[in-house]
Design a protein around this motif. Structure first.
Motif, short mmCIF file in Angstrom:
data_model
loop_
_atom_site.label_atom_id
_atom_site.label_comp_id
_atom_site.label_asym_id
_atom_site.label_seq_id
_atom_site.Cartn_x
_atom_site.Cartn_y
_atom_site.Cartn_z
N ALA A 52 43.60 67.90 -16.78
CA ALA A 52 43.24 66.55 -16.39
C ALA A 52 43.83 66.19 -15.03
O ALA A 52 43.17 65.59 -14.18
CB ALA A 52 43.71 65.55 -17.46
N GLN A 53 45.07 66.57 -14.80
CA GLN A 53 45.69 66.30 -13.51
C GLN A 53 44.99 67.07 -12.40
O GLN A 53 44.78 66.54 -11.30
CB GLN A 53 47.17 66.66 -13.57
N ALA A 54 44.61 68.32 -12.67
CA ALA A 54 43.90 69.11 -11.66
C ALA A 54 42.54 68.49 -11.34
O ALA A 54 42.12 68.46 -10.18
CB ALA A 54 43.73 70.55 -12.15
N HIS A 55 41.87 67.98 -12.37
CA HIS A 55 40.58 67.35 -12.14
C HIS A 55 40.73 66.07 -11.31
O HIS A 55 39.92 65.82 -10.40
CB HIS A 55 39.92 67.02 -13.48
N ASP A 56 41.75 65.28 -11.60
CA ASP A 56 41.98 64.06 -10.82
C ASP A 56 42.27 64.39 -9.36
O ASP A 56 41.77 63.71 -8.45
CB ASP A 56 43.14 63.26 -11.42
N ALA A 57 43.07 65.43 -9.12
CA ALA A 57 43.37 65.83 -7.75
C ALA A 57 42.11 66.33 -7.04
O ALA A 57 41.88 66.03 -5.86
CB ALA A 57 44.45 66.91 -7.74
N PHE A 58 41.28 67.09 -7.76
CA PHE A 58 40.03 67.59 -7.19
C PHE A 58 39.10 66.45 -6.80
O PHE A 58 38.53 66.43 -5.71
CB PHE A 58 39.36 68.52 -8.20
N MET A 59 38.96 65.46 -7.70
CA MET A 59 38.09 64.32 -7.41
C MET A 59 38.63 63.49 -6.26
O MET A 59 37.86 62.97 -5.43
CB MET A 59 37.94 63.46 -8.66
N PHE A 60 39.94 63.37 -6.16
CA PHE A 60 40.55 62.62 -5.05
C PHE A 60 40.20 63.27 -3.71
O PHE A 60 39.84 62.58 -2.75
CB PHE A 60 42.06 62.55 -5.25
N ASN A 61 40.29 64.60 -3.66
CA ASN A 61 39.96 65.30 -2.42
C ASN A 61 38.46 65.19 -2.10
O ASN A 61 38.07 65.00 -0.94
CB ASN A 61 40.36 66.77 -2.52
N GLN A 62 37.63 65.31 -3.11
CA GLN A 62 36.18 65.23 -2.89
C GLN A 62 35.76 63.85 -2.40
O GLN A 62 34.92 63.72 -1.50
CB GLN A 62 35.45 65.58 -4.19
N ILE A 63 36.34 62.82 -2.98
CA ILE A 63 36.01 61.46 -2.56
C ILE A 63 36.47 61.21 -1.12
O ILE A 63 35.79 60.57 -0.32
CB ILE A 63 36.64 60.43 -3.52
N GLY A 64 37.65 61.76 -0.77
CA GLY A 64 38.13 61.63 0.61
C GLY A 64 37.19 62.30 1.60
O GLY A 64 36.89 61.73 2.66
N GLU A 65 36.72 63.51 1.27
CA GLU A 65 35.77 64.20 2.15
C GLU A 65 34.45 63.45 2.25
O GLU A 65 33.83 63.39 3.32
CB GLU A 65 35.54 65.62 1.64
N TYR A 66 34.02 62.86 1.14
CA TYR A 66 32.77 62.10 1.17
C TYR A 66 32.90 60.88 2.08
O TYR A 66 31.99 60.57 2.85
CB TYR A 66 32.41 61.67 -0.25
N GLU A 67 34.04 60.20 2.02
CA GLU A 67 34.22 59.01 2.85
C GLU A 67 34.26 59.39 4.33
O GLU A 67 33.71 58.66 5.18
CB GLU A 67 35.52 58.29 2.46
N ILE A 68 34.87 60.52 4.66
CA ILE A 68 34.88 60.97 6.06
C ILE A 68 33.46 61.28 6.52
O ILE A 68 33.04 60.87 7.62
CB ILE A 68 35.78 62.20 6.21
N GLY A 69 32.70 62.00 5.68
CA GLY A 69 31.32 62.31 6.05
C GLY A 69 30.46 61.07 6.17
O GLY A 69 29.59 60.98 7.04
N ARG A 70 30.69 60.08 5.30
CA ARG A 70 29.91 58.84 5.36
C ARG A 70 30.18 58.08 6.66
O ARG A 70 29.25 57.55 7.28
CB ARG A 70 30.25 57.96 4.16
N ARG A 71 31.43 58.05 7.08
CA ARG A 71 31.77 57.36 8.32
C ARG A 71 31.18 58.08 9.53
O ARG A 71 30.69 57.44 10.47
CB ARG A 71 33.29 57.22 8.45
N HIS A 72 31.23 59.42 9.53
CA HIS A 72 30.60 60.17 10.63
C HIS A 72 29.10 59.91 10.67
O HIS A 72 28.51 59.76 11.76
CB HIS A 72 30.86 61.67 10.45
N LEU A 73 28.47 59.87 9.50
CA LEU A 73 27.04 59.64 9.42
C LEU A 73 26.69 58.24 9.94
O LEU A 73 25.68 58.06 10.63
CB LEU A 73 26.57 59.81 7.98
N ALA A 74 27.53 57.26 9.62
CA ALA A 74 27.30 55.90 10.11
C ALA A 74 27.41 55.85 11.63
O ALA A 74 26.61 55.17 12.30
CB ALA A 74 28.29 54.94 9.46
N ASN A 75 28.38 56.56 12.21
CA ASN A 75 28.51 56.59 13.66
C ASN A 75 27.31 57.26 14.33
O ASN A 75 26.85 56.82 15.40
CB ASN A 75 29.80 57.31 14.05
N MET A 76 26.77 58.30 13.69
CA MET A 76 25.59 58.97 14.24
C MET A 76 24.36 58.06 14.24
O MET A 76 23.53 58.11 15.15
CB MET A 76 25.29 60.23 13.44
N MET A 77 24.27 57.20 13.23
CA MET A 77 23.14 56.28 13.15
C MET A 77 23.39 54.97 13.88
O MET A 77 22.51 54.10 13.90
CB MET A 77 22.83 55.99 11.67
#
Length: 336
Positions: A8-33
């Protein structure tokens, strides 16, 4: 238990990293548009992906996409045990705690409605029909969706029992008091009928409204004209409804008029050719249903769609196969 907590702890850490990468990609995508990253929503992300990476692939799941990790990765249950190894949920040892918890809540809702019904009967108050629930345009969630809500893998028998139990709750005279609980397990069905697709009524020189429609069924083709302000006359190739000798064919033609409540209020003139009696009656029924859309409101059109009246039936007789007795039937095989 310790291994479960580590997972459970490993899954929470994995989701935390994935959400962080998604937010970075979303911000880059917003700047491109050229948009503000703070107000760039998930819908804007989908539009941007479609604009920057257009795809002609037929399967939507194979096209480029960028979804939130909570939508991509399956849900995981939280820790189910305390530090002493005791389960948090009182129904843990049923192996389906969340499923049986929902059934328990459902049973309490039914009992609560029964008690309320008894109180209403004591004071001689009858059910208010106007407050009855209307589930038009919605359906029960699928087994996969229910599993996602409960985060448990269910058997087919369990899902069917759940639907039967929910239908029992819906059939209760005072089910509207449990609307919030019921709607959690229903989803909207988008209507495929658009008001702009329905043609407007036309008028004769005398001011009589009418609508023309064309219907097909098997090899039968029917051209139908429905006149408003009528008396219920039905003309088929210059004859009345007795043109069809089989009572089932006549019922096919009458059903759309009866369903919409326009029987005896409109006149029908049909010209049909090709095919047999079943194909001809089906073609007339489909054409009448299409024409009646212009005489009724949007709610009735949706009811007609759910009843299958305005859905084209493409079925035809399957051809006979070489060496076979029929389309599917085969000759009896004998060894000697």
């Amino acid at each position: 238990m310790k291994a479960y907590q580590e997972k459970a702890q490993a899954h929470d850490a994995f989701m935390f990293n994935q959400i962080g990468e998604y937010e970075i990609g979303r911000r880059h995508l917003a700047n491109m548009m050229g948009e503000d990253p703070e107000t760039f929503t998930d819908e804007d992300v989908d539009k941007a992906i479609q604009y920057l990476l257009p795809s002609g692939l037929f399967e939507p799941h194979a096209r480029p996409m960028m979804k939130h990790p909570t939508e991509v990765f399956a849900k995981k249950k939280l820790a189910e045990f305390d530090e002493n190894g005791r389960p948090f949920h009182p129904l843990f040892y049923t192996a389906y705690p969340e499923y049986y918890q929902v059934l328990h809540d459902l049973s309490e809702k039914v009992q609560e409605l029964d008690r309320f019904s008894d109180r209403m009967m004591q004071v001689n108050i009858h059910q208010d029909q106007e407050r009855a629930l209307d589930f038009k345009g919605s359906e029960w969630v699928t087994k996969e969706h229910l599993e996602g809500i409960l985060v448990e893998n269910l058997k087919d028998e369990q899902y069917e029992f759940f639907i039967r139990s929910m239908n029992r709750l819906v059939d209760h005279p005072y089910s509207y008091r449990a609307k919030d609980f019921i709607m959690k397990y229903r989803k909207d069905v988008p209507s495929t009928i658009k008001h702009k697709d329905i043609p407007k009524l036309m008028f004769t020189s005398e001011g009589t409204p009418y609508m023309v429609a064309r219907g097909k069924r098997k090899w039968g083709v029917a051209n139908v004209t429905v006149y408003g302000r009528g008396s219920g006359k039905i003309s088929i190739n210059g004859e009345d409804i007795l043109y069809f000798k089989n009572i089932q064919d006549r019922e096919q033609i009458i059903f759309p008029l009866q369903f919409t409540g326009l029987i005896g209020k409109v006149d029908v003139v049909a010209d049909v050719e090709g095919g047999g009696t079943t194909g001809q009656s089906g073609a007339i029924r489909y054409a009448i249903s299409l024409a009646l859309r212009s005489f009724v409101d949007e709610d009735m059109v949706e009811k007609m769609r759910l009843a299958g009246l305005i859905t084209f039936d493409p079925r035809r007789r399957e051809r006979k196969k070489p060496g076979w007795k029929g389309a599917r039937a085969k000759y009896t095989w004998k060894k000697r």
